[in-house]
Design a protein around this motif. Structure first.
Motif, mmCIF file in Angstrom:
data_model
loop_
_atom_site.group_PDB
_atom_site.id
_atom_site.type_symbol
_atom_site.label_atom_id
_atom_site.label_comp_id
_atom_site.label_asym_id
_atom_site.label_seq_id
_atom_site.Cartn_x
_atom_site.Cartn_y
_atom_site.Cartn_z
ATOM 1 N N ALA A 177 0.818 -1.224 0.000
ATOM 2 C CA ALA A 177 0.000 0.000 0.000
ATOM 3 C C ALA A 177 0.844 1.263 0.000
ATOM 4 O O ALA A 177 0.389 2.329 -0.440
ATOM 5 C CB ALA A 177 -0.930 -0.007 1.213
ATOM 6 N N LYS A 178 2.095 1.175 0.456
ATOM 7 C CA LYS A 178 2.959 2.350 0.544
ATOM 8 C C LYS A 178 3.531 2.776 -0.808
ATOM 9 O O LYS A 178 4.111 3.851 -0.926
ATOM 10 C CB LYS A 178 4.114 2.083 1.507
ATOM 11 C CG LYS A 178 3.695 1.845 2.949
ATOM 12 C CD LYS A 178 4.908 1.508 3.812
ATOM 13 C CE LYS A 178 4.524 1.192 5.250
ATOM 14 N NZ LYS A 178 5.705 0.820 6.069
ATOM 15 N N ASN A 193 2.091 3.620 -3.744
ATOM 16 C CA ASN A 193 1.507 4.833 -4.333
ATOM 17 C C ASN A 193 0.200 5.182 -3.629
ATOM 18 O O ASN A 193 -0.381 4.372 -2.894
ATOM 19 C CB ASN A 193 1.302 4.687 -5.848
ATOM 20 C CG ASN A 193 0.403 3.516 -6.205
ATOM 21 O OD1 ASN A 193 -0.717 3.397 -5.699
ATOM 22 N ND2 ASN A 193 0.902 2.635 -7.089
ATOM 23 N N ASP A 194 -0.288 6.378 -3.880
ATOM 24 C CA ASP A 194 -1.489 6.879 -3.201
ATOM 25 C C ASP A 194 -2.730 6.075 -3.564
ATOM 26 O O ASP A 194 -3.624 5.881 -2.728
ATOM 27 C CB ASP A 194 -1.711 8.352 -3.552
ATOM 28 C CG ASP A 194 -0.625 9.246 -2.966
ATOM 29 O OD1 ASP A 194 0.041 8.804 -2.001
ATOM 30 O OD2 ASP A 194 -0.432 10.365 -3.479
ATOM 31 N N GLU A 195 -2.793 5.620 -4.806
ATOM 32 C CA GLU A 195 -3.967 4.869 -5.248
ATOM 33 C C GLU A 195 -4.116 3.574 -4.446
ATOM 34 O O GLU A 195 -5.213 3.234 -3.984
ATOM 35 C CB GLU A 195 -3.832 4.552 -6.734
ATOM 36 C CG GLU A 195 -5.051 3.849 -7.332
ATOM 37 C CD GLU A 195 -4.881 3.582 -8.817
ATOM 38 O OE1 GLU A 195 -5.513 2.628 -9.309
ATOM 39 O OE2 GLU A 195 -4.119 4.321 -9.471
ATOM 40 N N LEU A 225 -2.779 3.040 -1.527
ATOM 41 C CA LEU A 225 -2.994 3.404 -0.124
ATOM 42 C C LEU A 225 -4.471 3.665 0.143
ATOM 43 O O LEU A 225 -5.021 3.245 1.169
ATOM 44 C CB LEU A 225 -2.157 4.634 0.220
ATOM 45 C CG LEU A 225 -1.984 4.952 1.713
ATOM 46 C CD1 LEU A 225 -1.293 3.792 2.432
ATOM 47 C CD2 LEU A 225 -1.174 6.236 1.891
ATOM 48 N N GLU A 226 -5.147 4.361 -0.777
ATOM 49 C CA GLU A 226 -6.588 4.617 -0.623
ATOM 50 C C GLU A 226 -7.371 3.315 -0.642
ATOM 51 O O GLU A 226 -8.317 3.115 0.126
ATOM 52 C CB GLU A 226 -7.072 5.538 -1.749
ATOM 53 C CG GLU A 226 -6.554 6.968 -1.629
ATOM 54 C CD GLU A 226 -7.012 7.837 -2.797
ATOM 55 O OE1 GLU A 226 -7.847 7.356 -3.593
ATOM 56 O OE2 GLU A 226 -6.533 8.978 -2.907
ATOM 57 N N LYS A 227 -6.949 2.416 -1.525
ATOM 58 C CA LYS A 227 -7.621 1.117 -1.631
ATOM 59 C C LYS A 227 -7.448 0.322 -0.336
ATOM 60 O O LYS A 227 -8.373 -0.348 0.122
ATOM 61 C CB LYS A 227 -7.033 0.351 -2.823
ATOM 62 C CG LYS A 227 -7.818 -0.884 -3.223
ATOM 63 C CD LYS A 227 -7.265 -1.481 -4.519
ATOM 64 C CE LYS A 227 -8.089 -2.691 -4.937
ATOM 65 N NZ LYS A 227 -7.607 -3.286 -6.215
ATOM 66 N N SER A 245 3.820 -4.202 -7.147
ATOM 67 C CA SER A 245 4.248 -3.287 -6.086
ATOM 68 C C SER A 245 5.426 -3.846 -5.304
ATOM 69 O O SER A 245 6.355 -3.110 -4.938
ATOM 70 C CB SER A 245 3.077 -3.003 -5.142
ATOM 71 O OG SER A 245 2.015 -2.388 -5.850
#
Length: 684
Positions: A215-216, A218-220, A222-224, A239
């Motif tokens: 999750a770290k 990218n922002d997409e 992380l939001e998910k 990732s």
């Protein structure tokens, strides 16, 4: 044989402490990849990577070995690197060209000295690294405690991608914490199975840790993650690859090379998460004029390659192992190397000791080349019309020297044999000291030199003995004095007549001057006086050492119109020097070295105490990476002859140093007589 595109290639070094099971792991990988029908073993001396006589005798690797594995559509160039610290040149050469490594740890022992050294080298070079915890099938292995030790020493970004499974604390497989699949050993092979109920919580905990790292990226993502949505396997794989390449994650795999447990998973993860050569940023180099150029790892670029290993084979001759950095290399191509153009008559892929001919190899692959004249490790090969020269890897300096002694009838064989061994090992130094008449062999440790000497005896059949290296001292003066030199031999016929008065004084460099008035000595004899002066400096009267730092000035003299000649004035200058020398406050000078000693901080105090007993002068202490310190000192060479062994003892084999000559300085008065006496014994 098929040639592979850079996107299909992984170049992976296998490193770790001696005895951790590196070679067995490589053998297991070769078996699982169906390269070999049956596994060899180190004990039976039948492995494909430890094939030399020296390796089979020692029961361990002494040189880098290349084993290409073909897994699906991919080629993994597995590079088995020695785990003995004596062969550090192998580690440095390989880590300079690869971007993938597996660091093998013996589960029953944990992190060892060479494990740490290899880890530091990989971090220094920015090599994405996997950790393979081997020998998990041994008794009383506490995986959680072992992981705590590894994370403490290597960093919190070390994350286990697998968790060991077993009944009654007996290891029989593992759960892949990425895809949540278990792999259980049934006595012959690993098969997929259900995760043991008592291990599910731990496995899912690891899985969640991995997902958090994903999750770290990218922002997409992380939001998910915060929205509670599950990641797809493709998102996880992509990732994780980014994180591994960046060094943000160091994956851990568990297994047993003896039982092939974890090996297929390791190879799959190497393909999934390590960079292919095309993923790397363009390589920096220079052309023949020193102008900077860059070479992306791509087939459509001009050909360039870097030789990172040289092998002297008794049957194939010199074999150069090169990483193809850009372009495509074909058998029959002309290449530029060391200012000349040579033809690649044959092109090979090397598998252990076996050379398989191929027509071409593409960017990112590893080639074996033969019959190249004067090519060695550190050389660059390139297209003649697009010269590309890569910066050579810097190897440690030799820090320990021994003098070699052989029967005079074998001297003609010794140096060629040493040169061949040196081609394979850039950390060796060989030079003859004309002053002491010793042939010196230099290396990184006592056992390193012992290995070379054993090789001379067993491979090259040269019985060689050793003796202690003699320190090369110098003489000089601290005062000014005059001396008379009179060389007169007249017997009625043609004789000799030369008389000089000279002044001798300290100087930065030895130099001759004349300050004669009125033609007491004709100018045409000045060169003869100068020649005699410098001849006198070659062997000082105090102890027989060369004399440096003296200015000799011709101030007066006499000549005879018939009997004077160059020989007479040359001898007169020598006599003048001998006459003045005792009055010039003569001194003995010793060579001073600059040492850079690299130690773990916990050993700094002990190392400094020992250096103080060796007349060392501390110049600087600098903090380095991984809790190490570099101590810079000036120290007499006589005090470091045995320092390698002592430093290893003090630092539990973790310390090392480099050395370079600094200058000559006066021997303390209390040691002067000892030096003179010892040298007098050697002269007799």
């Amino acid at each position: 044989m098929k040639s592979y595109d850079a996107s299909q290639i992984r170049n992976v070094a296998i490193l770790g402490h001696q005895g951790s099971g590196k070679t067995t792991l490589v053998e297991s990988m070769a078996y699982v990849a169906k390269l070999i029908p049956e596994k060899g073993s180190v004990e039976r001396k039948t492995t494909i990577s430890d094939y030399t006589q020296s390796e089979q005798k020692r029961g361990g690797s002494v040189q880098t070995s290349i084993i290409p594995l073909y897994v699906g559509d991919h080629k993994i160039n597995v590079i088995d690197v020695p785990g003995n610290d004596d062969f550090i040149s192998e580690v440095i050469g390989v880590t300079g060209v690869i971007k993938g490594a597996v660091l093998v740890i013996d589960a029953s022992v944990g992190v060892q000295v060479v494990t740490m050294k290899h880890w530091k080298q990989l971090r220094k070079k920015g090599v994405p690294t996997f950790i393979f915890i081997n020998k998990m099938d041994k008794e009383q292995i506490d995986f959680d405690v072992l992981m705590e030790e590894i994370r403490e020493k290597f960093g919190k970004n070390v994350i286990s991608f697998c968790y060991p499974l077993g009944h009654d604390d007996q290891f029989d497989g593992f759960a892949n914490a990425v895809d949540l699949k278990a792999h259980i050993y049934n006595g012959k092979e690993c098969v997929e199975a259900e995760i043991y109920p008592d291990k599910r919580d731990k496995v899912f905990e690891l899985h969640n840790t991995i997902v958090e790292e994903v999750a770290k990226v990218n922002d997409e993502l992380l939001e998910k993650f915060f929205a509670g949505e599950e990641f797809t396997q493709e998102e996880i794989r992509t990732s994780l690859k980014q994180s591994v390449i960046a060094g943000d994650i160091v994956p851990v795999i568990v297994g047993s090379a003896n039982k092939n447990i974890g090996v297929q998973t390791l190879m799959n993860m190497l393909i999934d998460y390590l960079p292919n050569p095309a993923d790397l940023k363009p390589l920096e180099a220079q052309d023949e004029n020193g102008k900077e150029v860059v070479r992306p790892t791509a087939d459509n670029e001009p050909f360039s390659a870097y030789v990172f290993k040289t092998i002297v084979d008794p049957y194939s001759g010199v074999i150069n192992i090169a990483k193809i950095c850009s372009g495509v290399l074909h058998a029959g191509d002309d290449v530029y190397v060391n200012g000349n153009t040579q033809r690649i008559s044959q092109l090979f892929v090397m598998t252990g000791k076996k050379l398989d001919p191929v027509d071409e190899l593409r960017a990112g692959d590893i080639a074996a080349l033969t019959k190249l004249d004067g090519v060695n490790s550190g050389n660059s090969l390139s297209a003649p019309k697009n010269v590309t020269i890569y910066k050579p890897v810097k190897y440690p300096t030799a820090v320990l020297f021994k003098a070699l002694i052989v029967d005079k009838t074998l001297e003609g064989k010794l140096v060629p044999a040493l040169n061949k061994i040196q081609m394979e090992d850039p950390c060796l130094e060989i030079h003859r000291n004309n002053e002491t008449k010793q042939l010196l062999l230099g290396g990184v440790s006592d056992s390193h030199l012992d290995f070379v000497i054993d090789k001379l005896k067993t491979i090259y059949k040269i019985p060689v003995e050793t003796e202690k290296m003699k320190v090369v001292y110098r003489e000089s003066i601290k005062g000014t004095a005059e001396g008379d030199g009179r060389y007169v031999k007249q017997s009625g016929g043609s004789g000799f007549y030369g008389v000089v008065k000279m002044r001798f004084e300290p100087a930065e460099e030895s130099v001759f001057e004349e300050d004669v008035f009125g033609g007491a000595v004709p100018k045409n004899y000045f060169p003869a006086v100068e020649k005699g002066f410098f001849e006198a400096l070659t062997k000082g009267p105090l102890a027989g050492f060369p004399v440096i730092g003296v200015k000799g000035v011709l101030i007066d003299g006499k000549y005879h119109p018939v009997d004077s000649n160059e020989q007479a004035f040359r001898m007169a200058a020598i006599l003048a020097f001998k006459d003045a020398y005792p009055k010039c406050k003569p001194i003995i000078l010793e060579p001073i070295l600059r040492l850079r000693v690299n130690v773990e901080s916990r050993f700094t105090g002990s190392v400094l105490s020992d250096l103080n007993t060796r007349r060392a002068r501390i110049q600087n202490i600098e903090e380095k990476d991984f809790g190490n310190q570099e101590i810079e000192v000036l120290i007499p060479e006589a005090e470091v002859i045995d320092y390698t062994t002592q430093l290893k003892s003090i630092t539990q084999s973790s310390g090392f140093f480099n050395r370079e000559f600094y200058k000559y300085e006066e021997v303390p008065e209390y040691l002067k007589d000892k030096v003179i006496k010892e040298n007098a014994v050697e002269q007799n």
